[in-house]
Design a protein around this motif. Structure first.
Motif, PDB file in Angstrom:
ATOM      1  N   GLU A  79       0.832  -1.206   0.000  1.00 44.92           N
ATOM      2  CA  GLU A  79       0.000   0.000   0.000  1.00 44.92           C
ATOM      3  C   GLU A  79       0.866   1.256   0.000  1.00 44.92           C
ATOM      4  N   ALA A  80       1.909   1.262   0.819  1.00 44.73           N
ATOM      5  CA  ALA A  80       2.798   2.423   0.879  1.00 44.73           C
ATOM      6  C   ALA A  80       3.494   2.650  -0.458  1.00 44.73           C
ATOM      7  N   VAL A  81       3.901   1.569  -1.116  1.00 45.31           N
ATOM      8  CA  VAL A  81       4.538   1.677  -2.431  1.00 45.31           C
ATOM      9  C   VAL A  81       3.564   2.283  -3.432  1.00 45.31           C
ATOM     10  N   LEU A  82       2.328   1.791  -3.431  1.00 47.38           N
ATOM     11  CA  LEU A  82       1.332   2.297  -4.381  1.00 47.38           C
ATOM     12  C   LEU A  82       0.974   3.753  -4.103  1.00 47.38           C
ATOM     13  N   VAL A  83       0.806   4.105  -2.836  1.00 51.09           N
ATOM     14  CA  VAL A  83       0.496   5.494  -2.486  1.00 51.09           C
ATOM     15  C   VAL A  83       1.629   6.411  -2.951  1.00 51.09           C
ATOM     16  N   GLN A  84       2.868   5.995  -2.716  1.00 45.26           N
ATOM     17  CA  GLN A  84       4.024   6.792  -3.144  1.00 45.26           C
ATOM     18  C   GLN A  84       4.021   6.958  -4.669  1.00 45.26           C
ATOM     19  N   ARG A  85       3.750   5.868  -5.385  1.00 44.06           N
ATOM     20  CA  ARG A  85       3.737   5.919  -6.854  1.00 44.06           C
ATOM     21  C   ARG A  85       2.614   6.822  -7.352  1.00 44.06           C
ATOM     22  N   PHE A  86       1.411   6.681  -6.790  1.00 44.39           N
ATOM     23  CA  PHE A  86       0.288   7.519  -7.215  1.00 44.39           C
ATOM     24  C   PHE A  86       0.525   8.988  -6.878  1.00 44.39           C
ATOM     25  N   ASP A  87       1.118   9.261  -5.735  1.00 42.79           N
ATOM     26  CA  ASP A  87       1.443  10.650  -5.384  1.00 42.79           C
ATOM     27  C   ASP A  87       2.415  11.245  -6.393  1.00 42.79           C
ATOM     28  N   ARG A  88       3.413  10.448  -6.788  1.00 44.63           N
ATOM     29  CA  ARG A  88       4.391  10.920  -7.773  1.00 44.63           C
ATOM     30  C   ARG A  88       3.711  11.173  -9.126  1.00 44.63           C
ATOM     31  N   LEU A  89       2.823  10.278  -9.540  1.00 45.17           N
ATOM     32  CA  LEU A  89       2.096  10.469 -10.802  1.00 45.17           C
ATOM     33  C   LEU A  89       1.193  11.700 -10.745  1.00 45.17           C
ATOM     34  N   ARG A  90       0.538  11.900  -9.600  1.00 46.34           N
ATOM     35  CA  ARG A  90      -0.319  13.080  -9.448  1.00 46.34           C
ATOM     36  C   ARG A  90       0.501  14.360  -9.577  1.00 46.34           C
ATOM     37  N   GLU A  91       1.661  14.387  -8.933  1.00 47.26           N
ATOM     38  CA  GLU A  91       2.527  15.563  -9.015  1.00 47.26           C
ATOM     39  C   GLU A  91       2.983  15.807 -10.453  1.00 47.26           C
ATOM     40  N   GLN A  92       3.336  14.725 -11.160  1.00 45.90           N
ATOM     41  CA  GLN A  92       3.755  14.863 -12.557  1.00 45.90           C
ATOM     42  C   GLN A  92       2.610  15.368 -13.431  1.00 45.90           C
ATOM     43  N   ALA A  93       1.398  14.874 -13.169  1.00 43.61           N
ATOM     44  CA  ALA A  93       0.233  15.312 -13.933  1.00 43.61           C
ATOM     45  C   ALA A  93      -0.053  16.790 -13.681  1.00 43.61           C
ATOM     46  N   GLU A  94       0.112  17.242 -12.440  1.00 42.90           N
ATOM     47  CA  GLU A  94      -0.097  18.655 -12.133  1.00 42.90           C
ATOM     48  C   GLU A  94       0.897  19.525 -12.886  1.00 42.90           C
ATOM     49  N   VAL A  95       2.152  19.096 -12.936  1.00 45.80           N
ATOM     50  CA  VAL A  95       3.173  19.847 -13.680  1.00 45.80           C
ATOM     51  C   VAL A  95       2.826  19.849 -15.167  1.00 45.80           C
ATOM     52  N   ALA A  96       2.450  18.679 -15.688  1.00 41.66           N
ATOM     53  CA  ALA A  96       2.124  18.568 -17.112  1.00 41.66           C
ATOM     54  C   ALA A  96       0.917  19.428 -17.467  1.00 41.66           C
TER      55      ALA A  96
END
Length: 123
Positions: A79-96
């Motif tokens: 769960e922690a791995v997935l949350v970290q990955r989704f948080d990183r994707l969300r941040e990248q999407a916000e930048v994009a």
């Protein structure tokens, strides 16, 4: 054990823990946790749910007890791995999204896919 740090999902996957006495976690413990998460993302990415927590511990350079001290179950680690990955994707999407519609899509893809996207766009 009191939990603190981390703006959201604090109760599920705390970014920073406190000891029972309310003291912040030691820097080596924080480093271990970050290393465990990084290695776990790689190990579970390759082996899926059947990947070994012992392998995570070995590659992170910590004992299995250290892994389970930070993540009481394999499910909690996943769960922690997935949350970290989704948080990183969300941040990248916000930048994009700051680059307008479609303007930052290449930032979301791994560099190995950039050439293919450019080729498909010019067909």
């Amino acid at each position: 054990m009191a939990l603190s740090c981390g703006p959201r999902r604090r109760a599920v996957v705390p970014k920073c823990r406190q000891t029972g006495g309310g003291r912040p976690q030691r820097s080596d413990a924080r480093t271990n946790r970050e290393r465990i998460l990084s290695v776990a993302e790689e190990v579970f990415g390759q082996g899926g749910r059947s990947a070994s927590t012992e392998e995570v511990a070995r590659l992170a350079g910590v004992g299995i007890a250290t892994v389970f001290r930070h993540f009481p179950t394999k499910a909690a680690l996943l769960e922690a791995v997935l949350v970290q990955r989704f948080d990183r994707l969300r941040e990248q999407a916000e930048v994009a999204s700051r680059h307008g519609p479609g303007g930052g899509v290449l930032r979301l893809l791994p560099p190995s896919r950039h050439r293919r996207v450019r080729q498909d766009r010019h067909r």
